[in-house]
Design a protein around this motif. Structure first.
Motif, PDB file in Angstrom:
ATOM      1  N   VAL A  62       0.829  -1.205   0.000  1.00  0.00           N
ATOM      2  CA  VAL A  62       0.000   0.000   0.000  1.00  0.00           C
ATOM      3  C   VAL A  62       0.866   1.258   0.000  1.00  0.00           C
ATOM      4  O   VAL A  62       0.667   2.159  -0.805  1.00  0.00           O
ATOM      5  CB  VAL A  62      -0.969   0.004   1.197  1.00  0.00           C
ATOM      6  CG1 VAL A  62      -1.717   1.317   1.289  1.00  0.00           C
ATOM      7  CG2 VAL A  62      -1.947  -1.142   1.080  1.00  0.00           C
ATOM      8  N   GLY A  63       1.827   1.323   0.896  1.00  0.00           N
ATOM      9  CA  GLY A  63       2.636   2.531   1.021  1.00  0.00           C
ATOM     10  C   GLY A  63       3.559   2.759  -0.152  1.00  0.00           C
ATOM     11  O   GLY A  63       3.495   3.782  -0.831  1.00  0.00           O
ATOM     12  N   ALA A  64       4.450   1.810  -0.389  1.00  0.00           N
ATOM     13  CA  ALA A  64       5.440   1.986  -1.446  1.00  0.00           C
ATOM     14  C   ALA A  64       4.841   1.784  -2.825  1.00  0.00           C
ATOM     15  O   ALA A  64       5.244   2.431  -3.781  1.00  0.00           O
ATOM     16  CB  ALA A  64       6.591   1.009  -1.242  1.00  0.00           C
ATOM     17  N   GLY A  65       3.857   0.909  -2.938  1.00  0.00           N
ATOM     18  CA  GLY A  65       3.304   0.615  -4.251  1.00  0.00           C
ATOM     19  C   GLY A  65       2.138   1.490  -4.634  1.00  0.00           C
ATOM     20  O   GLY A  65       2.244   2.352  -5.512  1.00  0.00           O
ATOM     21  N   LEU A  66       1.035   1.295  -3.971  1.00  0.00           N
ATOM     22  CA  LEU A  66      -0.216   1.930  -4.371  1.00  0.00           C
ATOM     23  C   LEU A  66      -0.179   3.450  -4.250  1.00  0.00           C
ATOM     24  O   LEU A  66      -0.511   4.164  -5.200  1.00  0.00           O
ATOM     25  CB  LEU A  66      -1.368   1.362  -3.532  1.00  0.00           C
ATOM     26  CG  LEU A  66      -2.753   1.918  -3.833  1.00  0.00           C
ATOM     27  CD1 LEU A  66      -3.197   1.472  -5.207  1.00  0.00           C
ATOM     28  CD2 LEU A  66      -3.736   1.478  -2.781  1.00  0.00           C
ATOM     29  N   VAL A  67       0.219   3.965  -3.115  1.00  0.00           N
ATOM     30  CA  VAL A  67       0.185   5.408  -2.899  1.00  0.00           C
ATOM     31  C   VAL A  67       1.184   6.124  -3.794  1.00  0.00           C
ATOM     32  O   VAL A  67       0.879   7.169  -4.382  1.00  0.00           O
ATOM     33  CB  VAL A  67       0.421   5.729  -1.402  1.00  0.00           C
ATOM     34  CG1 VAL A  67       0.529   7.222  -1.177  1.00  0.00           C
ATOM     35  CG2 VAL A  67      -0.702   5.157  -0.569  1.00  0.00           C
ATOM     36  N   ALA A  68       2.395   5.570  -3.939  1.00  0.00           N
ATOM     37  CA  ALA A  68       3.395   6.208  -4.787  1.00  0.00           C
ATOM     38  C   ALA A  68       2.937   6.243  -6.245  1.00  0.00           C
ATOM     39  O   ALA A  68       3.074   7.268  -6.929  1.00  0.00           O
ATOM     40  CB  ALA A  68       4.727   5.473  -4.664  1.00  0.00           C
ATOM     41  N   VAL A  69       2.373   5.163  -6.733  1.00  0.00           N
ATOM     42  CA  VAL A  69       1.880   5.134  -8.112  1.00  0.00           C
ATOM     43  C   VAL A  69       0.700   6.085  -8.281  1.00  0.00           C
ATOM     44  O   VAL A  69       0.576   6.783  -9.278  1.00  0.00           O
ATOM     45  CB  VAL A  69       1.505   3.694  -8.525  1.00  0.00           C
ATOM     46  CG1 VAL A  69       0.755   3.668  -9.833  1.00  0.00           C
ATOM     47  CG2 VAL A  69       2.750   2.838  -8.607  1.00  0.00           C
ATOM     48  N   LEU A  70      -0.159   6.161  -7.274  1.00  0.00           N
ATOM     49  CA  LEU A  70      -1.285   7.079  -7.318  1.00  0.00           C
ATOM     50  C   LEU A  70      -0.816   8.528  -7.380  1.00  0.00           C
ATOM     51  O   LEU A  70      -1.353   9.335  -8.148  1.00  0.00           O
ATOM     52  CB  LEU A  70      -2.170   6.855  -6.087  1.00  0.00           C
ATOM     53  CG  LEU A  70      -3.597   7.338  -6.155  1.00  0.00           C
ATOM     54  CD1 LEU A  70      -4.346   6.605  -7.255  1.00  0.00           C
ATOM     55  CD2 LEU A  70      -4.280   7.094  -4.829  1.00  0.00           C
ATOM     56  N   PHE A  71       0.198   8.881  -6.589  1.00  0.00           N
ATOM     57  CA  PHE A  71       0.761  10.232  -6.646  1.00  0.00           C
ATOM     58  C   PHE A  71       1.347  10.528  -8.020  1.00  0.00           C
ATOM     59  O   PHE A  71       1.160  11.611  -8.570  1.00  0.00           O
ATOM     60  CB  PHE A  71       1.837  10.416  -5.583  1.00  0.00           C
ATOM     61  CG  PHE A  71       1.318  10.640  -4.195  1.00  0.00           C
ATOM     62  CD1 PHE A  71       0.031  11.079  -3.964  1.00  0.00           C
ATOM     63  CD2 PHE A  71       2.132  10.411  -3.104  1.00  0.00           C
ATOM     64  CE1 PHE A  71      -0.450  11.288  -2.688  1.00  0.00           C
ATOM     65  CE2 PHE A  71       1.671  10.620  -1.820  1.00  0.00           C
ATOM     66  CZ  PHE A  71       0.379  11.054  -1.618  1.00  0.00           C
ATOM     67  N   LEU A  72       2.082   9.573  -8.580  1.00  0.00           N
ATOM     68  CA  LEU A  72       2.688   9.794  -9.893  1.00  0.00           C
ATOM     69  C   LEU A  72       1.626   9.962 -10.976  1.00  0.00           C
ATOM     70  O   LEU A  72       1.747  10.830 -11.847  1.00  0.00           O
ATOM     71  CB  LEU A  72       3.634   8.639 -10.242  1.00  0.00           C
ATOM     72  CG  LEU A  72       4.950   8.626  -9.488  1.00  0.00           C
ATOM     73  CD1 LEU A  72       5.738   7.378  -9.844  1.00  0.00           C
ATOM     74  CD2 LEU A  72       5.756   9.865  -9.780  1.00  0.00           C
ATOM     75  N   VAL A  73       0.574   9.171 -10.946  1.00  0.00           N
ATOM     76  CA  VAL A  73      -0.506   9.301 -11.927  1.00  0.00           C
ATOM     77  C   VAL A  73      -1.200  10.646 -11.766  1.00  0.00           C
ATOM     78  O   VAL A  73      -1.505  11.324 -12.755  1.00  0.00           O
ATOM     79  CB  VAL A  73      -1.505   8.127 -11.790  1.00  0.00           C
ATOM     80  CG1 VAL A  73      -2.770   8.387 -12.581  1.00  0.00           C
ATOM     81  CG2 VAL A  73      -0.857   6.835 -12.247  1.00  0.00           C
ATOM     82  N   ALA A  74      -1.410  11.076 -10.524  1.00  0.00           N
ATOM     83  CA  ALA A  74      -2.038  12.384 -10.292  1.00  0.00           C
ATOM     84  C   ALA A  74      -1.152  13.513 -10.818  1.00  0.00           C
ATOM     85  O   ALA A  74      -1.649  14.476 -11.411  1.00  0.00           O
ATOM     86  CB  ALA A  74      -2.316  12.573  -8.814  1.00  0.00           C
ATOM     87  N   LEU A  75       0.166  13.393 -10.647  1.00  0.00           N
ATOM     88  CA  LEU A  75       1.073  14.409 -11.174  1.00  0.00           C
ATOM     89  C   LEU A  75       1.043  14.443 -12.697  1.00  0.00           C
ATOM     90  O   LEU A  75       1.057  15.513 -13.309  1.00  0.00           O
ATOM     91  CB  LEU A  75       2.503  14.140 -10.700  1.00  0.00           C
ATOM     92  CG  LEU A  75       2.808  14.493  -9.262  1.00  0.00           C
ATOM     93  CD1 LEU A  75       4.200  14.022  -8.885  1.00  0.00           C
ATOM     94  CD2 LEU A  75       2.684  15.985  -9.044  1.00  0.00           C
ATOM     95  N   ILE A  76       0.996  13.280 -13.316  1.00  0.00           N
ATOM     96  CA  ILE A  76       0.963  13.222 -14.775  1.00  0.00           C
ATOM     97  C   ILE A  76      -0.339  13.807 -15.297  1.00  0.00           C
ATOM     98  O   ILE A  76      -0.344  14.595 -16.250  1.00  0.00           O
ATOM     99  CB  ILE A  76       1.158  11.766 -15.252  1.00  0.00           C
ATOM    100  CG1 ILE A  76       2.590  11.314 -14.995  1.00  0.00           C
ATOM    101  CG2 ILE A  76       0.819  11.632 -16.732  1.00  0.00           C
ATOM    102  CD1 ILE A  76       2.810   9.839 -15.191  1.00  0.00           C
ATOM    103  N   LEU A  77      -1.451  13.457 -14.676  1.00  0.00           N
ATOM    104  CA  LEU A  77      -2.741  13.966 -15.138  1.00  0.00           C
ATOM    105  C   LEU A  77      -2.914  15.459 -14.859  1.00  0.00           C
ATOM    106  O   LEU A  77      -3.549  16.169 -15.630  1.00  0.00           O
ATOM    107  CB  LEU A  77      -3.882  13.179 -14.491  1.00  0.00           C
ATOM    108  CG  LEU A  77      -4.032  11.732 -14.949  1.00  0.00           C
ATOM    109  CD1 LEU A  77      -5.155  11.061 -14.175  1.00  0.00           C
ATOM    110  CD2 LEU A  77      -4.288  11.655 -16.431  1.00  0.00           C
ATOM    111  N   ALA A  78      -2.361  15.941 -13.765  1.00  0.00           N
ATOM    112  CA  ALA A  78      -2.542  17.350 -13.401  1.00  0.00           C
ATOM    113  C   ALA A  78      -1.678  18.274 -14.228  1.00  0.00           C
ATOM    114  O   ALA A  78      -2.139  19.312 -14.691  1.00  0.00           O
ATOM    115  CB  ALA A  78      -2.228  17.550 -11.924  1.00  0.00           C
ATOM    116  N   GLY A  79      -0.413  17.892 -14.449  1.00  0.00           N
ATOM    117  CA  GLY A  79       0.499  18.818 -15.117  1.00  0.00           C
ATOM    118  C   GLY A  79       0.952  18.353 -16.479  1.00  0.00           C
ATOM    119  O   GLY A  79       1.086  19.149 -17.396  1.00  0.00           O
TER     120      GLY A  79
END
Length: 87
Positions: A62-79
């Motif tokens: 959850v911590g290293a996998g899911l949340v980190a990937v979720l943050f990266l996807v949000a960064l890609i979609l936002a900017g």
């Protein structure tokens, strides 16, 4: 606990806190997410060392996998591009 386990415990603890501080201090958001994932992986290793494999596995997935990937996807979609945070 043996002396080797105590040294490993202290090393992982310092690495966890160090990478967490780096994750907060970095201005580049992508590198900050990578540092966060690394801190989470160190924390999972601490859980495994302290004989708590379920907490370690949960933190690792959850911590290293899911949340980190979720943050990266949000960064890609936002900017759409990598930017420095002003400051």
């Amino acid at each position: 606990m043996s002396e080797l386990e105590l040294v490993l415990l202290a090393t992982l603890g310092v690495a966890t806190v160090g990478t967490a501080i780096v994750a907060v201090a970095l201005k580049n958001l992508v590198r900050s997410v990578v540092a966060y994932a690394l801190a989470s992986a160190f924390l999972a290793a601490l859980f495994f060392l302290l004989a708590s494999p379920f907490a370690g596995a949960l933190e690792l997935t959850v911590g290293a996998g899911l949340v980190a990937v979720l943050f990266l996807v949000a960064l890609i979609l936002a900017g759409g591009e990598e930017r420095e945070v002003p400051g």
